[in-house]
Scaffold this motif. Structure first.
Motif, short mmCIF file in Angstrom:
data_model
loop_
_atom_site.label_atom_id
_atom_site.label_comp_id
_atom_site.label_asym_id
_atom_site.label_seq_id
_atom_site.Cartn_x
_atom_site.Cartn_y
_atom_site.Cartn_z
N PHE A 156 0.83 -1.20 0.00
CA PHE A 156 0.00 0.00 0.00
C PHE A 156 0.86 1.25 0.00
N ILE A 157 1.94 1.26 0.76
CA ILE A 157 2.83 2.42 0.79
C ILE A 157 3.39 2.66 -0.61
N ARG A 158 3.83 1.60 -1.29
CA ARG A 158 4.32 1.74 -2.68
C ARG A 158 3.19 2.17 -3.60
N PHE A 159 2.00 1.64 -3.40
CA PHE A 159 0.80 2.02 -4.17
C PHE A 159 0.59 3.53 -4.08
N CYS A 160 0.67 4.07 -2.85
CA CYS A 160 0.46 5.51 -2.65
C CYS A 160 1.55 6.35 -3.30
N GLU A 161 2.77 5.81 -3.38
CA GLU A 161 3.86 6.55 -4.03
C GLU A 161 3.58 6.81 -5.50
N ASN A 162 2.70 6.00 -6.09
CA ASN A 162 2.36 6.13 -7.50
C ASN A 162 0.95 6.65 -7.72
N ARG A 163 0.35 7.24 -6.69
CA ARG A 163 -1.00 7.80 -6.77
C ARG A 163 -0.95 9.24 -6.31
N TYR A 164 -2.08 9.90 -6.37
CA TYR A 164 -2.15 11.31 -5.97
C TYR A 164 -2.19 11.42 -4.45
N VAL A 165 -1.23 12.16 -3.90
CA VAL A 165 -1.17 12.42 -2.47
C VAL A 165 -1.10 13.94 -2.29
N PRO A 166 -2.19 14.56 -1.88
CA PRO A 166 -2.18 16.02 -1.68
C PRO A 166 -1.14 16.42 -0.62
N VAL A 167 -0.53 17.57 -0.83
CA VAL A 167 0.50 18.01 0.10
C VAL A 167 0.10 19.23 0.90
N ILE A 168 -0.95 19.91 0.48
CA ILE A 168 -1.42 21.07 1.26
C ILE A 168 -2.87 20.83 1.66
N SER A 169 -3.28 21.39 2.77
CA SER A 169 -4.65 21.19 3.22
C SER A 169 -5.59 22.19 2.58
N VAL A 170 -6.85 21.81 2.57
CA VAL A 170 -7.90 22.65 2.00
C VAL A 170 -8.53 23.47 3.10
#
Length: 155
Positions: free
Chosen positions: A141-155
């Motif tokens: 899953f950690i590797r999965f997330c490395e290749n998916r969209y992970v927002p870096v700033i909050s809304v």
């Protein structure tokens, strides 16, 4: 045409109490999308089978090496959350998945849901993707997330 935008959240321990609280808080009107629950889920022969999700969740809480994926449909048409996915990993953790309608993983609605769930679940890892199930292992899953969209700033 809208599709599902899925956001996933890795929770470090199995706890069916958290699952029930999540369902009460976000999908109080829900329908399980399976009628029975064989163990193993995708094996050639079943060692056992459950006819209700409550017994399955108790079993999964007590058997950390068993991976399993469960889906619930939200019956409340007005809710943003359309489906809930729960992946029990084969290394004793859980991945919560929330599906909303949309086409863009970085849409305002997607980001608002992502940060809402991050605050609620407090996961170590989380990501957003489109219509794909999570892997059955936390390292994958950690590797999965490395290749998916992970927002870096909050809304």
């Amino acid at each position: 045409m809208s599709q599902y935008i899925d956001s996933y959240y890795l929770v470090n321990e199995r706890d069916s109490g958290l699952v029930y609280k999540f369902l009460d808080d976000f999908l109080p009107q829900n329908k399980e999308l399976s009628e029975d629950y064989p163990i193993p889920q995708f094996g050639p022969e079943n060692e056992k089978a459950f006819d209700n999700v409550k017994d399955l969740l108790t079993y999964l809480d007590q058997n950390a090496g068993v991976d399993y994926i469960i889906y619930w449909q939200n019956l409340a048409d007005t809710s943003e959350i359309k489906q809930f996915t729960l992946q029990y990993t084969n290394d004793g953790k859980m991945i919560f998945g929330v599906s909303i309608y949309g086409n863009e993983v970085d849409s305002r609605e997607s980001l608002l849901m992502y940060y809402r769930m991050k605050r609620y679940l407090n996961p170590d890892y989380a990501c957003i993707t489109g219509e794909e199930p999570p892997p059955g292992n936390s390292e994958e899953f950690i590797r999965f997330c490395e290749n998916r969209y992970v927002p870096v700033i909050s809304v």
